[in-house]
Scaffold this active site. Sequence first.
Site, short mmCIF file in Angstrom:
data_model
loop_
_atom_site.label_atom_id
_atom_site.label_comp_id
_atom_site.label_asym_id
_atom_site.label_seq_id
_atom_site.Cartn_x
_atom_site.Cartn_y
_atom_site.Cartn_z
N SER A 127 -9.69 -0.96 7.09
CA SER A 127 -9.14 -0.72 5.75
C SER A 127 -8.38 -1.88 5.12
CB SER A 127 -8.22 0.50 5.77
OG SER A 127 -8.99 1.68 5.73
N LYS A 164 0.86 -1.19 0.00
CA LYS A 164 0.00 0.00 0.00
C LYS A 164 0.90 1.24 0.00
CE LYS A 164 -3.93 1.82 2.69
NZ LYS A 164 -4.77 1.59 3.89
N SER A 206 -9.67 1.38 2.83
CA SER A 206 -8.83 2.16 1.95
C SER A 206 -7.77 1.35 1.20
CB SER A 206 -8.14 3.26 2.75
OG SER A 206 -7.26 2.70 3.71
#
Lengths: 484, 99
Positions: A177, A78, A153
Amino acid sequence: MSLTQLNATELARSLRAREVSAREVVDAFLSRIESEDAHYKSFLTVDAEGARRDADAAQALLDNGKGGPLTGVPVALKDNISTNGLRTTCASKILDTYVPPFDAHVVERLHAAGCPVLGKTNLDEFAMGASCENSAYFPSRNPWDTDLVPGGSSGGSAAAVSAELAPLSLGSDTGGSIRQPASLCGIVGFKPTYGRVSRYGLVAFGSSLDQIGPMGRNVEDTALLAEAISGHDAMDSTSLPNAAISAAEVKQGTLKGKKFALPKELFADEIDAGVRECVELAIETLTREGAQFQEVSLPSIAYGVTTYYIIAPAEASSNLARFDGIRFGPRLEGEGHIGNVAETRGKLFGPEVKLRIMVGTYALSAGYYDAYYLRAQQVRALMAAEFEQSFQEFDAVLSPTSPVVAFPIGGLVDDPMQLKLIDFCTIPANMGGFPSISLPCGLSNDLPVGMLLTGPVMGDEKLLQTAYSVERGLGRDYRRPPIL
Amino acid sequence: MGWMSISLDEARHVAKLARIELDGAELMSFQGKLNALLGHFEDIQHLDVAGVMPKPHAVSLSNVFADDVPGACLPREVTLALSAETKAGLHIVPTIIED
């Protein structure tokens, strides 16, 4: 079968058996990213050169008999995890040009484990969102249906694993997330106990809630990556002393006699009927396999979303104060010094980030601190205590991961509170620091549904073992998105 | 709308405290969104939390100490490469104390 179809455990076995080289594995994934990621938009930056360099280092480990359980198996990160010399944007224009001069602790650990880094994946800006639509660059797409969101996310990390662009990925989880996008993309996502994976090098959002964790196609792969990245780190003052997570006994569990609490608040009307039916069907299957279930009430769950939307923005308003146009990224001109800072932040932060900074600033301001921030921390204490009480009697708390399956891109943009409710089931684990894992448990309207298991602090190994037993108990092989 | 709904002026003040420059339309939009959120936040105002110790962190740790040992610093050229503006091996930052 192509290399990219193999899961991490299978790839690691082939690498150790010399059936394939680390370079071949990395090249297979790079080539698939090159040809296919235009459909999913899961990567912000692909680091082909770095991944090949890492692959050669991994091959040297394998050749010298020093390989570990995942040596040579590539990972996508990420883009809020700092990578030395590789752009790290947090999907924000304010960090558009930021190239960290150091590696996050988890990246050092991946290098030590011989896991090549393929690149950096898309997210909601600064990890604030549940759909990946808040990225300042582009929305990512769900491999099960590219008109739908992958969740967020960590949406890019979830889409990359689901679309077989990476066998494994790392995400970060502040209110769900990792687990929510894993659920929406039909993969496994694990948030370890707070403090078992170092946050050093993770760009901070809500420091008391943030935790880095692994995503994979199955529980075993995910557990192996948790083992690779966990451990005490002196650079993170919240790192626990006995942080290392072991995956050695992940396959040793059984469902027989396992007791699960089913909080009625997480099977209520907020949960889409199709999702609820799917999880209830899975519970029936697991009951036949010897697991025991009992409905409980954890009333504080009803206040989780409010508590989260006070505490996380309050912490974010402080953490994101460092983005002022002086220390990181571009600098815009305003009136005077404060004007420069306000202009830079006003123009380069996206709307959701600005809103959350303002919510946090308000909640912490004189006169409102007691009514909002302090009270939210008291509710947080109640919620954690209710879960801790359950763990005295039950092995894990079980619920759906997300109240809904994947939804259309743009579908909830006009209904921000609905979008915030999507974290309803996942937030309690962050509040208490509990380990929590989402795994696929079936389909609703041909889209993946995730089941969420949450255990006590430091109960990560037992939770992973339970999740493995549940995966086996549900008795289905990994289901690929139909498009593949 | 919540009992602590905020006016446009208050929203402007919060934006100023947060060091975020907003134009008129943005400010109006944020005022509405802030008030909607504050309305949702009202639910916890009715909870009885008397005597509950606040929980500021997920997993509490007591003081963490480290030995005071100097370590390696980042090389100057590495930090300069991160700067928005540099001159003669120095970071150029805006004047913060004005006449």
